[in-house]
Design a protein around this motif. Structure first.
Motif, PDB file in Angstrom:
ATOM      1  N   GLU A  13      -6.293 -11.498 -13.879  1.00 51.86           N
ATOM      2  CA  GLU A  13      -7.376 -11.023 -14.738  1.00 51.86           C
ATOM      3  C   GLU A  13      -6.887 -10.042 -15.822  1.00 51.86           C
ATOM      4  O   GLU A  13      -7.185 -10.192 -17.001  1.00 51.86           O
ATOM      5  CB  GLU A  13      -8.434 -10.371 -13.829  1.00 51.86           C
ATOM      6  CG  GLU A  13      -9.486  -9.530 -14.503  1.00 51.86           C
ATOM      7  CD  GLU A  13     -10.430 -10.342 -15.354  1.00 51.86           C
ATOM      8  OE1 GLU A  13     -10.517 -11.570 -15.144  1.00 51.86           O
ATOM      9  OE2 GLU A  13     -11.075  -9.743 -16.248  1.00 51.86           O
ATOM     10  N   THR A  14      -6.086  -9.058 -15.414  1.00 50.29           N
ATOM     11  CA  THR A  14      -5.667  -8.050 -16.397  1.00 50.29           C
ATOM     12  C   THR A  14      -4.675  -8.623 -17.405  1.00 50.29           C
ATOM     13  O   THR A  14      -4.583  -8.142 -18.528  1.00 50.29           O
ATOM     14  CB  THR A  14      -5.040  -6.814 -15.713  1.00 50.29           C
ATOM     15  OG1 THR A  14      -4.156  -7.265 -14.697  1.00 50.29           O
ATOM     16  CG2 THR A  14      -6.090  -5.924 -15.112  1.00 50.29           C
ATOM     17  N   MET A  15      -3.926  -9.651 -17.009  1.00 54.81           N
ATOM     18  CA  MET A  15      -2.995 -10.262 -17.961  1.00 54.81           C
ATOM     19  C   MET A  15      -3.786 -10.970 -19.065  1.00 54.81           C
ATOM     20  O   MET A  15      -3.390 -10.978 -20.228  1.00 54.81           O
ATOM     21  CB  MET A  15      -2.076 -11.254 -17.254  1.00 54.81           C
ATOM     22  CG  MET A  15      -1.100 -10.587 -16.307  1.00 54.81           C
ATOM     23  SD  MET A  15      -0.257 -11.773 -15.282  1.00 54.81           S
ATOM     24  CE  MET A  15       0.732 -12.623 -16.483  1.00 54.81           C
ATOM     25  N   ALA A  61       2.676  -7.463  -6.389  1.00 53.13           N
ATOM     26  CA  ALA A  61       1.796  -7.568  -7.554  1.00 53.13           C
ATOM     27  C   ALA A  61       0.326  -7.314  -7.187  1.00 53.13           C
ATOM     28  O   ALA A  61      -0.047  -7.350  -6.018  1.00 53.13           O
ATOM     29  CB  ALA A  61       1.935  -8.948  -8.185  1.00 53.13           C
ATOM     30  N   SER A  62      -0.453  -7.040  -8.204  1.00 58.52           N
ATOM     31  CA  SER A  62      -1.898  -6.868  -8.099  1.00 58.52           C
ATOM     32  C   SER A  62      -2.320  -5.653  -7.283  1.00 58.52           C
ATOM     33  O   SER A  62      -3.405  -5.620  -6.716  1.00 58.52           O
ATOM     34  CB  SER A  62      -2.576  -8.126  -7.535  1.00 58.52           C
ATOM     35  OG  SER A  62      -2.319  -9.221  -8.377  1.00 58.52           O
ATOM     36  N   ALA A  63      -1.459  -4.647  -7.259  1.00 55.79           N
ATOM     37  CA  ALA A  63      -1.808  -3.411  -6.558  1.00 55.79           C
ATOM     38  C   ALA A  63      -2.682  -2.522  -7.433  1.00 55.79           C
ATOM     39  O   ALA A  63      -3.390  -1.643  -6.945  1.00 55.79           O
ATOM     40  CB  ALA A  63      -0.539  -2.660  -6.162  1.00 55.79           C
ATOM     41  N   GLY A  64      -2.596  -2.750  -8.747  1.00 54.71           N
ATOM     42  CA  GLY A  64      -3.356  -1.925  -9.666  1.00 54.71           C
ATOM     43  C   GLY A  64      -2.488  -1.084 -10.597  1.00 54.71           C
ATOM     44  O   GLY A  64      -2.971  -0.160 -11.250  1.00 54.71           O
ATOM     45  N   LYS A  65      -1.218  -1.414 -10.706  1.00 53.45           N
ATOM     46  CA  LYS A  65      -0.300  -0.625 -11.557  1.00 53.45           C
ATOM     47  C   LYS A  65      -0.759  -0.557 -13.001  1.00 53.45           C
ATOM     48  O   LYS A  65      -0.748   0.502 -13.613  1.00 53.45           O
ATOM     49  CB  LYS A  65       1.099  -1.258 -11.593  1.00 53.45           C
ATOM     50  CG  LYS A  65       1.874  -1.180 -10.328  1.00 53.45           C
ATOM     51  CD  LYS A  65       3.203  -1.893 -10.473  1.00 53.45           C
ATOM     52  CE  LYS A  65       3.047  -3.373 -10.777  1.00 53.45           C
ATOM     53  NZ  LYS A  65       2.360  -4.145  -9.741  1.00 53.45           N
ATOM     54  N   SER A  66      -1.127  -1.720 -13.548  1.00 52.35           N
ATOM     55  CA  SER A  66      -1.495  -1.734 -14.964  1.00 52.35           C
ATOM     56  C   SER A  66      -2.783  -0.958 -15.196  1.00 52.35           C
ATOM     57  O   SER A  66      -2.922  -0.239 -16.182  1.00 52.35           O
ATOM     58  CB  SER A  66      -1.643  -3.183 -15.458  1.00 52.35           C
ATOM     59  OG  SER A  66      -0.417  -3.852 -15.299  1.00 52.35           O
ATOM     60  N   THR A  67      -3.707  -1.103 -14.283  1.00 52.98           N
ATOM     61  CA  THR A  67      -4.979  -0.376 -14.391  1.00 52.98           C
ATOM     62  C   THR A  67      -4.741   1.129 -14.271  1.00 52.98           C
ATOM     63  O   THR A  67      -5.220   1.921 -15.082  1.00 52.98           O
ATOM     64  CB  THR A  67      -5.943  -0.836 -13.265  1.00 52.98           C
ATOM     65  OG1 THR A  67      -6.051  -2.255 -13.314  1.00 52.98           O
ATOM     66  CG2 THR A  67      -7.302  -0.199 -13.412  1.00 52.98           C
ATOM     67  N   VAL A  68      -3.962   1.503 -13.271  1.00 52.25           N
ATOM     68  CA  VAL A  68      -3.742   2.929 -13.015  1.00 52.25           C
ATOM     69  C   VAL A  68      -2.882   3.543 -14.124  1.00 52.25           C
ATOM     70  O   VAL A  68      -3.210   4.607 -14.661  1.00 52.25           O
ATOM     71  CB  VAL A  68      -3.094   3.140 -11.618  1.00 52.25           C
ATOM     72  CG1 VAL A  68      -2.711   4.599 -11.422  1.00 52.25           C
ATOM     73  CG2 VAL A  68      -4.047   2.694 -10.521  1.00 52.25           C
ATOM     74  N   MET A 223      -3.469   5.856  -4.055  1.00 54.83           N
ATOM     75  CA  MET A 223      -4.174   4.929  -3.173  1.00 54.83           C
ATOM     76  C   MET A 223      -5.274   4.285  -3.997  1.00 54.83           C
ATOM     77  O   MET A 223      -6.228   4.954  -4.371  1.00 54.83           O
ATOM     78  CB  MET A 223      -4.804   5.691  -2.010  1.00 54.83           C
ATOM     79  CG  MET A 223      -3.808   6.306  -1.049  1.00 54.83           C
ATOM     80  SD  MET A 223      -2.718   5.100  -0.338  1.00 54.83           S
ATOM     81  CE  MET A 223      -3.889   4.031   0.476  1.00 54.83           C
ATOM     82  N   ASN A 224      -5.124   3.042  -4.259  1.00 56.37           N
ATOM     83  CA  ASN A 224      -6.098   2.351  -5.084  1.00 56.37           C
ATOM     84  C   ASN A 224      -7.070   1.574  -4.204  1.00 56.37           C
ATOM     85  O   ASN A 224      -6.705   1.077  -3.155  1.00 56.37           O
ATOM     86  CB  ASN A 224      -5.340   1.390  -6.016  1.00 56.37           C
ATOM     87  CG  ASN A 224      -6.259   0.712  -6.987  1.00 56.37           C
ATOM     88  OD1 ASN A 224      -7.414   1.109  -7.156  1.00 56.37           O
ATOM     89  ND2 ASN A 224      -5.747  -0.315  -7.640  1.00 56.37           N
ATOM     90  N   ASP A 225      -8.311   1.508  -4.682  1.00 56.09           N
ATOM     91  CA  ASP A 225      -9.294   0.655  -4.018  1.00 56.09           C
ATOM     92  C   ASP A 225      -9.624   1.157  -2.620  1.00 56.09           C
ATOM     93  O   ASP A 225      -9.880   0.370  -1.720  1.00 56.09           O
ATOM     94  CB  ASP A 225      -8.703  -0.762  -3.903  1.00 56.09           C
ATOM     95  CG  ASP A 225      -9.775  -1.822  -4.065  1.00 56.09           C
ATOM     96  OD1 ASP A 225     -10.938  -1.455  -4.178  1.00 56.09           O
ATOM     97  OD2 ASP A 225      -9.414  -3.009  -4.064  1.00 56.09           O
TER      98      ASP A 225
HETATM   99  N1  LIG Z   1      -9.667  -0.054  -7.469  1.00 57.91           N
HETATM  100  C1  LIG Z   1      -9.912  -1.302  -7.816  1.00 57.91           C
HETATM  101  N2  LIG Z   1     -11.066  -1.895  -7.415  1.00 57.91           N
HETATM  102  C2  LIG Z   1     -11.336  -3.175  -7.782  1.00 57.91           C
HETATM  103  N3  LIG Z   1     -10.519  -3.942  -8.528  1.00 57.91           N
HETATM  104  C3  LIG Z   1      -9.357  -3.389  -8.952  1.00 57.91           C
HETATM  105  C4  LIG Z   1      -8.993  -2.050  -8.625  1.00 57.91           C
HETATM  106  N4  LIG Z   1      -7.781  -1.783  -9.195  1.00 57.91           N
HETATM  107  C5  LIG Z   1      -7.400  -2.916  -9.822  1.00 57.91           C
HETATM  108  N5  LIG Z   1      -8.351  -3.869  -9.686  1.00 57.91           N
HETATM  109  C6  LIG Z   1      -8.275  -5.232 -10.192  1.00 57.91           C
HETATM  110  O1  LIG Z   1      -7.205  -5.877  -9.482  1.00 57.91           O
HETATM  111  C7  LIG Z   1      -6.484  -6.746 -10.328  1.00 57.91           C
HETATM  112  C8  LIG Z   1      -5.012  -6.328 -10.384  1.00 57.91           C
HETATM  113  O2  LIG Z   1      -4.897  -5.054 -11.036  1.00 57.91           O
HETATM  114  P1  LIG Z   1      -3.679  -4.731 -11.997  1.00 57.91           P
HETATM  115  O3  LIG Z   1      -3.916  -3.376 -12.549  1.00 57.91           O
HETATM  116  O4  LIG Z   1      -3.467  -5.843 -12.958  1.00 57.91           O
HETATM  117  O5  LIG Z   1      -2.489  -4.711 -10.923  1.00 57.91           O
HETATM  118  P2  LIG Z   1      -0.906  -4.869 -11.121  1.00 57.91           P
HETATM  119  O6  LIG Z   1      -0.593  -4.367 -12.491  1.00 57.91           O
HETATM  120  O7  LIG Z   1      -0.341  -4.014 -10.028  1.00 57.91           O
HETATM  121  O8  LIG Z   1      -0.571  -6.318 -10.913  1.00 57.91           O
HETATM  122  C9  LIG Z   1      -7.210  -6.674 -11.695  1.00 57.91           C
HETATM  123  O9  LIG Z   1      -8.153  -7.715 -11.759  1.00 57.91           O
HETATM  124  C10 LIG Z   1      -7.909  -5.320 -11.661  1.00 57.91           C
HETATM  125  O10 LIG Z   1      -9.034  -5.282 -12.505  1.00 57.91           O
END
Ligand SMILES: Nc1ncnc2c1ncn2[C@@H]1O[C@H](COP(=O)(O)OP(=O)(O)O)[C@@H](O)[C@H]1O
Ligand SMILES: [Mg+2]
Length: 264
Positions: A13-15, A61-68, A223-225
């Protein structure tokens, strides 16, 4: 409600659409406040040694690195620090989507440029957020590890350190990408993002072990999510590396504190 929030573990999704910038969209929200707390905690780490170059990584992957990393960089810029956010996750680049800019030039352009004279400023862009510049990943090369492990990368970070108060790097997961471990060695610190609902304890443990082998201290973990089953959906928490920096220890302490267990 929880049903709608169930997500696949590998999420693109974030990509495609970029990370959600809640710190811009809703700076007064509880989540934005949590991101400011993360910023404050990173500032506290400035005591022994100035912390100017930091990376966010995770076990997988998909831990939330880009978001955080994007939201933390925004809170730093909002606090008046001249900040640059770099997308160094060449396997799953996101930053250009987040800020809706072209990715035809970026970090890889600088690293592959033979000419040392190539001006980084010709590739670095304004983000639209005051004090925040961005360096997107650029075209994806066949050899991302080599490129990111090159001396060019270390030199680039050194140069950017002179220009900016904070250099924030979104790195590939340490268990997937050989260069992550190497790259963190030339930074002031690393922050490990742990998606509580998705992360396997053994993978996080291994990630911590690998980070401990580098010269760069683990500044803490996000700690995400944390409250994925709660009504808010998003939840962020920040923990210090117990014993700080080099002495970070993974073990019973973390387990006792519920780091990897669901809070409920
Ligand atoms: N705390 C959260 N609660 C719900 N969805 C989240 C949360 N953090 C990230 N996401 C979602 O999870 C997915 C992966 O996040 P992303 O930041 O792309 O992770 P990464 O960069 O580690 O792969 C994205 O769709 C993002 O919107
Ligand atoms: Mg990412």
């Amino acid at each position: 409600m929880a049903l709608f929030r169930k997500r696949k573990h590998l999420d693109s999704e974030t990509m495609k659409n970029g990370a959600k910038l809640i710190t811009l969209a809703n700076p007064q929200s509880v989540i934005s406040e949590q991101f400011r707390n993360i910023r404050t905690n990173i500032n506290f780490m400035n005591v022994d040694k100035e912390v100017k170059t930091i990376a966010f990584t995770s076990a997988m992957a998909s831990a939330g690195k880009s978001t955080v990393s994007a939201n933390v960089a925004i809170t730093m810029a909002q606090a008046g620090k001249k900040t640059i956010l770099i997308d160094a996750d060449l396997r799953r680049p996101t930053l250009h989507s987040t800020f809706n800019v072209s990715n035809s030039n970026g970090l890889t352009t600088l690293l592959t440029s033979r000419s040392k004279e190539m001006d980084a400023n010709s590739v670095i862009r304004e983000s639209g957020v005051e004090n925040l510049s961005i360096l997107t990943a650029g075209p994806i090369p066949p050899n991302p590890s080599e490129l990111l492990s090159s001396k060019h990368m270390v030199d680039l970070i050194e140069d950017l350190k002179q220009e900016y108060d904070m250099v924030v790097i979104d790195l590939a997961p340490i268990l997937d990408a050989a260069e992550t471990q190497q790259l963190t060695s030339s930074l002031d610190g690393t922050i490990l993002v742990v998606r509580q609902a998705h992360s396997q304890k053994s993978a996080v443990k291994r990630a911590v072990e690998l980070l401990k082998l580098t010269k760069s201290p683990i500044l803490g973990y996000v700690m995400n999510d944390v409250d994925a089953d709660g009504d808010e959906g998003y939840g962020y928490g920040y923990g210090y590396g117990y014993g700080y920096g080099y002495g970070y220890g993974y073990g019973e302490e973390e387990e006792k504190k519920g780091l990897f267990g669901r809070k409920k």
